[in-house]
Design a protein around this motif. Structure first.
Motif, PDB file in Angstrom:
ATOM      1  N   LEU A 142       0.812  -1.212   0.000  1.00 31.43           N
ATOM      2  CA  LEU A 142       0.000   0.000   0.000  1.00 31.43           C
ATOM      3  C   LEU A 142       0.850   1.269   0.000  1.00 31.43           C
ATOM      4  O   LEU A 142       0.317   2.378   0.073  1.00 31.43           O
ATOM      5  CB  LEU A 142      -0.969  -0.006   1.180  1.00 31.43           C
ATOM      6  CG  LEU A 142      -1.984  -1.158   1.168  1.00 31.43           C
ATOM      7  CD1 LEU A 142      -3.004  -0.988   2.289  1.00 31.43           C
ATOM      8  CD2 LEU A 142      -2.700  -1.245  -0.176  1.00 31.43           C
ATOM      9  N   TYR A 143       2.164   1.121  -0.117  1.00 36.16           N
ATOM     10  CA  TYR A 143       3.032   2.278  -0.323  1.00 36.16           C
ATOM     11  C   TYR A 143       2.999   2.733  -1.784  1.00 36.16           C
ATOM     12  O   TYR A 143       2.989   3.931  -2.069  1.00 36.16           O
ATOM     13  CB  TYR A 143       4.478   1.957   0.032  1.00 36.16           C
ATOM     14  CG  TYR A 143       4.805   1.839   1.489  1.00 36.16           C
ATOM     15  CD1 TYR A 143       3.826   1.894   2.484  1.00 36.16           C
ATOM     16  CD2 TYR A 143       6.119   1.670   1.902  1.00 36.16           C
ATOM     17  CE1 TYR A 143       4.151   1.773   3.826  1.00 36.16           C
ATOM     18  CE2 TYR A 143       6.463   1.560   3.239  1.00 36.16           C
ATOM     19  CZ  TYR A 143       5.479   1.603   4.204  1.00 36.16           C
ATOM     20  OH  TYR A 143       5.810   1.496   5.524  1.00 36.16           O
ATOM     21  N   ASP A 144       3.027   1.748  -2.710  1.00 40.02           N
ATOM     22  CA  ASP A 144       3.257   2.139  -4.105  1.00 40.02           C
ATOM     23  C   ASP A 144       2.691   1.184  -5.148  1.00 40.02           C
ATOM     24  O   ASP A 144       2.914   1.382  -6.339  1.00 40.02           O
ATOM     25  CB  ASP A 144       4.763   2.293  -4.353  1.00 40.02           C
ATOM     26  CG  ASP A 144       5.533   0.979  -4.217  1.00 40.02           C
ATOM     27  OD1 ASP A 144       4.987   0.014  -3.646  1.00 40.02           O
ATOM     28  OD2 ASP A 144       6.697   0.928  -4.681  1.00 40.02           O
ATOM     29  N   ASN A 145       1.949   0.169  -4.735  1.00 37.25           N
ATOM     30  CA  ASN A 145       1.437  -0.829  -5.678  1.00 37.25           C
ATOM     31  C   ASN A 145       0.061  -0.392  -6.183  1.00 37.25           C
ATOM     32  O   ASN A 145      -0.944  -0.532  -5.484  1.00 37.25           O
ATOM     33  CB  ASN A 145       1.362  -2.199  -4.997  1.00 37.25           C
ATOM     34  CG  ASN A 145       0.993  -3.314  -5.955  1.00 37.25           C
ATOM     35  OD1 ASN A 145       0.371  -3.087  -6.992  1.00 37.25           O
ATOM     36  ND2 ASN A 145       1.363  -4.534  -5.601  1.00 37.25           N
ATOM     37  N   PHE A 146       0.031   0.129  -7.409  1.00 38.67           N
ATOM     38  CA  PHE A 146      -1.229   0.634  -7.951  1.00 38.67           C
ATOM     39  C   PHE A 146      -2.254  -0.482  -8.164  1.00 38.67           C
ATOM     40  O   PHE A 146      -3.446  -0.209  -8.275  1.00 38.67           O
ATOM     41  CB  PHE A 146      -0.969   1.368  -9.272  1.00 38.67           C
ATOM     42  CG  PHE A 146      -0.510   2.783  -9.089  1.00 38.67           C
ATOM     43  CD1 PHE A 146      -1.408   3.832  -9.099  1.00 38.67           C
ATOM     44  CD2 PHE A 146       0.834   3.064  -8.886  1.00 38.67           C
ATOM     45  CE1 PHE A 146      -0.993   5.146  -8.928  1.00 38.67           C
ATOM     46  CE2 PHE A 146       1.264   4.377  -8.709  1.00 38.67           C
ATOM     47  CZ  PHE A 146       0.358   5.412  -8.730  1.00 38.67           C
ATOM     48  N   GLY A 147      -1.787  -1.723  -8.217  1.00 36.79           N
ATOM     49  CA  GLY A 147      -2.722  -2.832  -8.327  1.00 36.79           C
ATOM     50  C   GLY A 147      -3.411  -3.158  -7.012  1.00 36.79           C
ATOM     51  O   GLY A 147      -4.404  -3.897  -6.991  1.00 36.79           O
ATOM     52  N   LYS A 148      -2.892  -2.598  -5.905  1.00 36.07           N
ATOM     53  CA  LYS A 148      -3.448  -2.873  -4.579  1.00 36.07           C
ATOM     54  C   LYS A 148      -4.078  -1.643  -3.919  1.00 36.07           C
ATOM     55  O   LYS A 148      -5.058  -1.770  -3.177  1.00 36.07           O
ATOM     56  CB  LYS A 148      -2.354  -3.422  -3.661  1.00 36.07           C
ATOM     57  CG  LYS A 148      -1.716  -4.721  -4.126  1.00 36.07           C
ATOM     58  CD  LYS A 148      -2.694  -5.892  -4.098  1.00 36.07           C
ATOM     59  CE  LYS A 148      -1.981  -7.200  -4.456  1.00 36.07           C
ATOM     60  NZ  LYS A 148      -2.925  -8.345  -4.466  1.00 36.07           N
ATOM     61  N   ILE A 149      -3.506  -0.471  -4.133  1.00 33.98           N
ATOM     62  CA  ILE A 149      -4.041   0.737  -3.488  1.00 33.98           C
ATOM     63  C   ILE A 149      -5.386   1.082  -4.129  1.00 33.98           C
ATOM     64  O   ILE A 149      -5.466   1.286  -5.340  1.00 33.98           O
ATOM     65  CB  ILE A 149      -3.077   1.926  -3.644  1.00 33.98           C
ATOM     66  CG1 ILE A 149      -1.703   1.591  -3.085  1.00 33.98           C
ATOM     67  CG2 ILE A 149      -3.648   3.154  -2.933  1.00 33.98           C
ATOM     68  CD1 ILE A 149      -0.639   2.644  -3.379  1.00 33.98           C
ATOM     69  N   PRO A 150      -6.457   1.167  -3.350  1.00 35.29           N
ATOM     70  CA  PRO A 150      -7.796   1.403  -3.925  1.00 35.29           C
ATOM     71  C   PRO A 150      -8.075   2.876  -4.182  1.00 35.29           C
ATOM     72  O   PRO A 150      -8.931   3.494  -3.528  1.00 35.29           O
ATOM     73  CB  PRO A 150      -8.715   0.833  -2.838  1.00 35.29           C
ATOM     74  CG  PRO A 150      -7.987   1.103  -1.558  1.00 35.29           C
ATOM     75  CD  PRO A 150      -6.511   0.936  -1.890  1.00 35.29           C
ATOM     76  N   PHE A 151      -7.381   3.444  -5.160  1.00 36.83           N
ATOM     77  CA  PHE A 151      -7.515   4.879  -5.400  1.00 36.83           C
ATOM     78  C   PHE A 151      -8.928   5.275  -5.837  1.00 36.83           C
ATOM     79  O   PHE A 151      -9.388   6.376  -5.523  1.00 36.83           O
ATOM     80  CB  PHE A 151      -6.485   5.357  -6.420  1.00 36.83           C
ATOM     81  CG  PHE A 151      -5.118   5.607  -5.839  1.00 36.83           C
ATOM     82  CD1 PHE A 151      -4.944   6.563  -4.839  1.00 36.83           C
ATOM     83  CD2 PHE A 151      -4.009   4.900  -6.272  1.00 36.83           C
ATOM     84  CE1 PHE A 151      -3.694   6.812  -4.292  1.00 36.83           C
ATOM     85  CE2 PHE A 151      -2.754   5.141  -5.731  1.00 36.83           C
ATOM     86  CZ  PHE A 151      -2.600   6.095  -4.744  1.00 36.83           C
ATOM     87  N   ASP A 152      -9.625   4.402  -6.553  1.00 36.30           N
ATOM     88  CA  ASP A 152     -11.011   4.723  -6.929  1.00 36.30           C
ATOM     89  C   ASP A 152     -11.873   4.898  -5.681  1.00 36.30           C
ATOM     90  O   ASP A 152     -12.691   5.815  -5.591  1.00 36.30           O
ATOM     91  CB  ASP A 152     -11.602   3.622  -7.813  1.00 36.30           C
ATOM     92  CG  ASP A 152     -11.008   3.608  -9.211  1.00 36.30           C
ATOM     93  OD1 ASP A 152     -10.368   4.597  -9.598  1.00 36.30           O
ATOM     94  OD2 ASP A 152     -11.181   2.590  -9.913  1.00 36.30           O
TER      95      ASP A 152
END
Length: 305
Positions: free
Chosen positions: A284-294
């Motif tokens: 959750l620092y930098d993995n765009f596949g995991k961080i739920p930005f939506d």
């Protein structure tokens, strides 16, 4: 992290109420219009990182989604001022968030705290009623981990021994006229290092996340900083937070219990805990596949109207 050329970034500086001047990067959305009002988000963390690492990544992504966002270095670290260097304090670092709120639009402002700054974000939300929405990502309660150790393995006697060691260090530092640093993530790890330490190493000690000003990438915090966290439980009033809170944590994170336990104390129907399947702490620092930005974007749109 990859810089988006369509996002304008400005270096900014602002003071907290202790008189420490903080350094930040202000991220402005595409086609920014200075005559308009925007919802604003202040971002900090992880604990021991600088604004060029995960907090900058989050701030840039929020700017890409239409928010004004500022990622800042905490007091005594990075490009922020303050002496002695590399000191952490639950009081001063909570104030750092409020100083960022002073700097941006206090009418529609939210905050994002990553790792140890997740706990500090909750502490800020408990005291600063201007904060309308708070996101914590892969949260650490730094008071709890310093006082009780990882997984609460430290008993009263072990904590007393730790306090003795830290106060001996304090006296030594006073006599020597300099503060001893605790050391960041080790350059070389033993084969039997805990998996979450290897997770930190993969971020802070590689091209993925290394930065020359990052404490975790280099020599770490002032050793005696732990004393103030041991003596100051930072989530004492988190049950009084009336504004919205979204807590995000990885299913496989060693630190997951911090968010789960902190969430149990929150009250109101505007609080949510989101567990990300298969994600570790550092994902959750930098993995765009995991961080739920939506999800984060929608949360701020809902509560920063």
């Amino acid at each position: 992290f990859a810089i988006d050329p369509e996002i304008s970034v400005q270096g900014v500086r602002f003071k907290n109420r202790f008189g420490v001047e903080l350094a930040g990067h202000l991220y402005l959305p595409q086609n920014f219009d200075a005559s308009k009002k925007y919802a604003a988000i202040a971002v900090c963390g992880p604990f021991g990182a600088v604004k060029e690492q995960a907090s900058g990544l989050y701030a840039q992504e929020m700017a890409r989604r239409g928010f004004v966002a500022v990622a800042f270095d905490p007091s005594f670290t990075g490009e922020s001022e303050g002496q002695p260097r590399y000191v952490a304090s639950p009081d001063i670092n909570t104030e750092d968030f409020s100083a960022a709120v002073d700097f941006v639009d206090p009418d529609r402002v939210g905050i994002i705290g990553i790792c140890g700054w997740g706990g500090l974000a909750l502490n800020a939300a408990a005291i600063d009623t201007r904060i309308k929405a708070t996101v914590t990502s892969t949260m650490y309660d730094m008071s709890r981990v310093n006082a009780n150790g990882y997984f609460d393995a430290m008993d009263d006697d072990a904590r007393y021994e730790l306090k003795q060691q830290l106060n001996t260090q304090r006296l030594e530092d006073a006599r020597n006229g300099r503060d001893t640093l605790a050391g960041g993530v080790a350059d070389v790890l033993p084969d039997d290092a805990p998996w979450f330490v290897k997770d930190y190493h993969a971020y802070y000690k590689t091209k993925r996340g290394y930065h020359k000003r990052s404490l975790n990438s280099n020599s770490g915090w002032n050793k005696t900083s732990a004393l103030s966290f041991i003596n100051t439980p930072q989530l004492a009033y988190s049950d009084e937070i009336r504004s919205a809170v979204l807590m995000i944590h990885g299913e496989k994170a060693h630190s997951r219990y911090f968010s789960e336990d902190a969430f149990k104390k929150l009250r109101g129907d505007n609080k949510e805990l989101l567990i990300i399947p298969d994600a570790t702490h550092v994902d959750l620092y930098d993995n765009f596949g995991k961080i739920p930005f939506d999800k984060i974007e929608q949360f701020f749109h809902d509560y920063l109207k």
